[in-house]
Design an enzyme around this catalytic site. Structure first.
Site, PDB file in Angstrom:
ATOM      1  N   ASN A  71      45.766  28.704  34.711  1.00 26.42           N
ATOM      2  CA  ASN A  71      44.372  28.730  35.136  1.00 26.42           C
ATOM      3  C   ASN A  71      43.542  28.882  33.866  1.00 26.42           C
ATOM      4  O   ASN A  71      43.410  29.979  33.329  1.00 26.42           O
ATOM      5  CB  ASN A  71      44.171  29.919  36.091  1.00 26.42           C
ATOM      6  N   ARG A  95      45.233  25.077  38.084  1.00 27.56           N
ATOM      7  CA  ARG A  95      44.041  25.230  38.901  1.00 27.56           C
ATOM      8  C   ARG A  95      42.959  24.330  38.301  1.00 27.56           C
ATOM      9  O   ARG A  95      42.596  24.483  37.135  1.00 27.56           O
ATOM     10  CB  ARG A  95      43.574  26.680  38.862  1.00 27.56           C
ATOM     11  N   HIS A 141      36.601  27.866  45.828  1.00 24.46           N
ATOM     12  CA  HIS A 141      37.544  28.942  46.212  1.00 24.46           C
ATOM     13  C   HIS A 141      38.549  28.457  47.263  1.00 24.46           C
ATOM     14  O   HIS A 141      39.115  29.259  48.010  1.00 24.46           O
ATOM     15  CB  HIS A 141      36.810  30.186  46.770  1.00 24.46           C
ATOM     16  N   LEU A 200      35.298  37.931  47.892  1.00 23.64           N
ATOM     17  CA  LEU A 200      34.294  38.662  47.126  1.00 23.64           C
ATOM     18  C   LEU A 200      34.880  39.128  45.791  1.00 23.64           C
ATOM     19  O   LEU A 200      35.440  40.218  45.682  1.00 23.64           O
ATOM     20  CB  LEU A 200      33.796  39.880  47.936  1.00 23.64           C
ATOM     21  N   GLY A 257      33.081  35.774  41.201  1.00 19.91           N
ATOM     22  CA  GLY A 257      32.489  34.691  41.971  1.00 19.91           C
ATOM     23  C   GLY A 257      32.686  35.078  43.432  1.00 19.91           C
ATOM     24  O   GLY A 257      33.680  35.715  43.762  1.00 19.91           O
ATOM     25  N   ARG A 284      25.744  35.222  39.033  1.00 22.33           N
ATOM     26  CA  ARG A 284      25.118  33.993  39.569  1.00 22.33           C
ATOM     27  C   ARG A 284      24.137  34.341  40.688  1.00 22.33           C
ATOM     28  O   ARG A 284      24.388  35.260  41.464  1.00 22.33           O
ATOM     29  CB  ARG A 284      26.188  33.039  40.118  1.00 22.33           C
ATOM     30  N   ASP A 291      29.484  44.283  37.316  1.00 22.53           N
ATOM     31  CA  ASP A 291      30.717  44.827  37.886  1.00 22.53           C
ATOM     32  C   ASP A 291      30.396  45.775  39.049  1.00 22.53           C
ATOM     33  O   ASP A 291      29.673  46.760  38.874  1.00 22.53           O
ATOM     34  CB  ASP A 291      31.460  45.575  36.772  1.00 22.53           C
ATOM     35  N   ARG A 331      32.131  47.959  40.634  1.00 20.55           N
ATOM     36  CA  ARG A 331      32.556  49.368  40.468  1.00 20.55           C
ATOM     37  C   ARG A 331      31.515  50.157  39.690  1.00 20.55           C
ATOM     38  O   ARG A 331      31.135  51.265  40.068  1.00 20.55           O
ATOM     39  CB  ARG A 331      33.879  49.419  39.702  1.00 20.55           C
ATOM     40  N   GLY A 357      38.645  40.787  44.502  1.00 23.72           N
ATOM     41  CA  GLY A 357      38.424  42.098  43.881  1.00 23.72           C
ATOM     42  C   GLY A 357      37.610  43.090  44.700  1.00 23.72           C
ATOM     43  O   GLY A 357      38.070  44.196  44.997  1.00 23.72           O
ATOM     44  N   GLU A 412      46.027  33.060  44.809  1.00 26.12           N
ATOM     45  CA  GLU A 412      45.798  31.649  44.469  1.00 26.12           C
ATOM     46  C   GLU A 412      46.947  31.092  43.628  1.00 26.12           C
ATOM     47  O   GLU A 412      47.318  29.931  43.768  1.00 26.12           O
ATOM     48  CB  GLU A 412      44.475  31.521  43.701  1.00 26.12           C
TER      49      GLU A 412
HETATM   50  P1  ADP Z   1      37.480  37.191  39.579  1.00 21.96           P
HETATM   51  O1  ADP Z   1      36.526  36.427  40.443  1.00 21.96           O
HETATM   52  O2  ADP Z   1      37.084  37.217  38.145  1.00 21.96           O
HETATM   53  O3  ADP Z   1      38.944  36.894  39.831  1.00 21.96           O
HETATM   54  P2  ADP Z   1      38.045  39.701  40.943  1.00 21.96           P
HETATM   55  O4  ADP Z   1      38.502  39.077  42.208  1.00 21.96           O
HETATM   56  O5  ADP Z   1      39.046  40.410  40.109  1.00 21.96           O
HETATM   57  O6  ADP Z   1      37.236  38.703  40.025  1.00 21.96           O
HETATM   58  O7  ADP Z   1      36.875  40.734  41.327  1.00 21.96           O
HETATM   59  C1  ADP Z   1      36.184  41.455  40.349  1.00 21.96           C
HETATM   60  C2  ADP Z   1      35.183  42.361  41.049  1.00 21.96           C
HETATM   61  O8  ADP Z   1      35.921  43.281  41.878  1.00 21.96           O
HETATM   62  C3  ADP Z   1      34.356  43.202  40.084  1.00 21.96           C
HETATM   63  O9  ADP Z   1      32.999  43.238  40.499  1.00 21.96           O
HETATM   64  C4  ADP Z   1      34.963  44.583  40.247  1.00 21.96           C
HETATM   65  O10 ADP Z   1      34.044  45.622  40.005  1.00 21.96           O
HETATM   66  C5  ADP Z   1      35.335  44.556  41.704  1.00 21.96           C
HETATM   67  N1  ADP Z   1      36.263  45.652  42.041  1.00 21.96           N
HETATM   68  C6  ADP Z   1      37.547  45.810  41.663  1.00 21.96           C
HETATM   69  N2  ADP Z   1      38.017  47.001  42.118  1.00 21.96           N
HETATM   70  C7  ADP Z   1      36.993  47.597  42.790  1.00 21.96           C
HETATM   71  C8  ADP Z   1      36.836  48.834  43.501  1.00 21.96           C
HETATM   72  N3  ADP Z   1      37.824  49.706  43.590  1.00 21.96           N
HETATM   73  N4  ADP Z   1      35.625  49.091  44.051  1.00 21.96           N
HETATM   74  C9  ADP Z   1      34.608  48.214  43.955  1.00 21.96           C
HETATM   75  N5  ADP Z   1      34.698  47.050  43.314  1.00 21.96           N
HETATM   76  C10 ADP Z   1      35.870  46.738  42.738  1.00 21.96           C
END
Ligand code: ADP
Length: 394
Positions: A9, A93, A181, A209, A212, A241, A283, A285, A328, A379
């Protein structure tokens, strides 16, 4: 010797990889890792399936390592540390398959040229996705390569669901909603039957979620509509975005603020979303932990946009049997899931607070008319499975 499938990827500044080994009918993850910081501060890390470190390398401030160098390093690593694996093929991908590729495809020079036609449709991703394919065709022309597309799963959408209210000639020329996606949604659709036959055969909304973010309406496991459109900037608000935006705003910014295409691109892809609204971070978190009022506002808008799009997809489906969270934020944030589920109470969603806090997989009460689930997406496995079956067909 075990037969293995590698999955790549490749993005603008990183190449993520994983290796799956055939174990009976199953594909088992053996190694995963990435080279990130290409052109700036490249760093390689590879981990075994149990998370233990296998190898790492830091090139320091070397700006010379690009996609080709990264791929060469990966090939060396697999040769030295692959432990007798025979690579049966490589799956990639690829963000855009246009209208032509509604299925994964084995790539040769001719197909690669066809895929290059879609660079203008996804200039930020497609060239990087194709770079390792080109390199491998040069280095190992006999090694089967398969391109798996983020758009392909949505080719089942009706013409209506793919149209903009633009002159029809533009639709014919390819200005339409493609959706993205798709590999994540396809994976979720593939595991739904083992979690809920009703969700698998009925009307299900999947929320991917991550950084992206998008949502997809499934009917009988097939994509009916999704929130992303011509590009992956449409639909939900994301990490950086905008999500859907009145095109009049863009005209205003061009006419009155003198912004050009590149400045607009930067604004809507990199400087907006959770980051732009909060001024704190992209982010989730960090935002959930932040005391800043605008961090809270960004989270509020994030959930509000999901609420609106959920209503829109529910209307398209004519009702909802299940909602599924993934990626995520969907997989890891009980708080965001709780807000989304409670916002959907009008559809007949009854959240089970304890189950949601405990991470599911079922998030709703037995009495809930709509089933809520959280399912981890995969994926890479989807790509590995596609790659194996395309190779077998040849
Ligand atoms: P990508 O689209 O880059 O693959 P991910 O699917 O890894 O991204 O998602 C990343 C998002 O998930 C970030 O906003 C991150 O803060 C959020 N995230 C990961 N763990 C947690 C958690 N425990 N609580 C809230 N958000 C989280």
């Amino acid at each position: 010797m075990s037969t293995a499938i590698a999955v790549l990827n490749a993005g603008s500044s990183s190449v993520k990889f994983s290796v799956f080994v055939e174990s009976g009918a199953e594909l088992r993850l053996q190694v995963r890792g990435q080279i990130e910081g290409l052109f700036t501060r490249p760093r390689f890390v590879a981990k075994a399936a149990d998370g233990s470190l296998m190898a790492e390398k830091d090139w320091g401030d070397s700006q010379s390592l690009g996609h080709d160098g990264a791929l060469d390093h990966l090939i060396e690593f697999l040769r030295e540390r692959g432990g007798g694996l025979t690579l049966a093929g490589v799956g990639h991908r690829v963000v855009h398959g246009g209208l032509e590729y509604a299925q994964p495809v084995r790539v040769d020079a001719q197909v690669l040229t066809a895929l290059e036609k879609y660079v203008p449709l996804a200039p930020l991703h497609q060239p990087h996705n194709l770079a390792p394919i080109r390199r491998l065709l040069e280095r190992s022309p006999g090694l089967p390569q398969v391109a798996c597309f983020d758009t392909a799963f949505h080719r089942t959408n009706s013409e209506l669901a793919q149209m903009f209210g633009l002159p029809h000639a533009m639709f014919e020329q390819g200005v339409r909603r493609y959706g993205f996606h798709g590999l994540s949604y396809e994976y979720i659709a593939s595991v739904l039957p083992s979690h809920s036959p009703r969700a698998a055969s009925g009307r299900t909304i999947v929320l991917h979620l991550g950084n992206g973010a998008s949502m997809c309406a499934l009917h009988g496991g097939r994509s009916v509509a999704s929130t992303m459109g011509f590009t992956a900037v449409d639909g939900l608000m994301m990490g950086t975005r905008t999500g859907n935006l009145d095109p009049g705003v863009l005209l205003y910014l061009i006419d009155q603020r003198g912004m050009d295409a590149r400045a607009i691109e930067k604004l809507i892809y990199n400087q907006s979303g959770l980051l732009g609204v909060s001024g704190v971070s992209s982010d989730m978190r960090t935002l959930l932990d932040s005391p800043e009022p605008r961090a809270r506002l960004a989270v509020d808008l994030y959930c509000y946009r999901i609420r609106r799009e959920l209503g829109s997809l529910a209307a398209v489906l004519g009702g909802v049997d299940a909602v599924v969270f993934t990626a995520g934020i969907g997989e890891n944030s009980p708080l965001i899931r709780a807000r989304v589920l409670d916002d959907a109470a009008w559809l007949g969603v009854e959240r089970d607070a304890d189950a949601n806090d405990a991470g599911g997989p079922q998030l709703t009460k037995a009495s809930s008319r709509v089933l809520g689930l959280v399912l981890p997406t995969n994926e890479e496995l989807m790509i590995a499975e596609h790659t194996r079956s395309v190779i077998r067909m040849h």
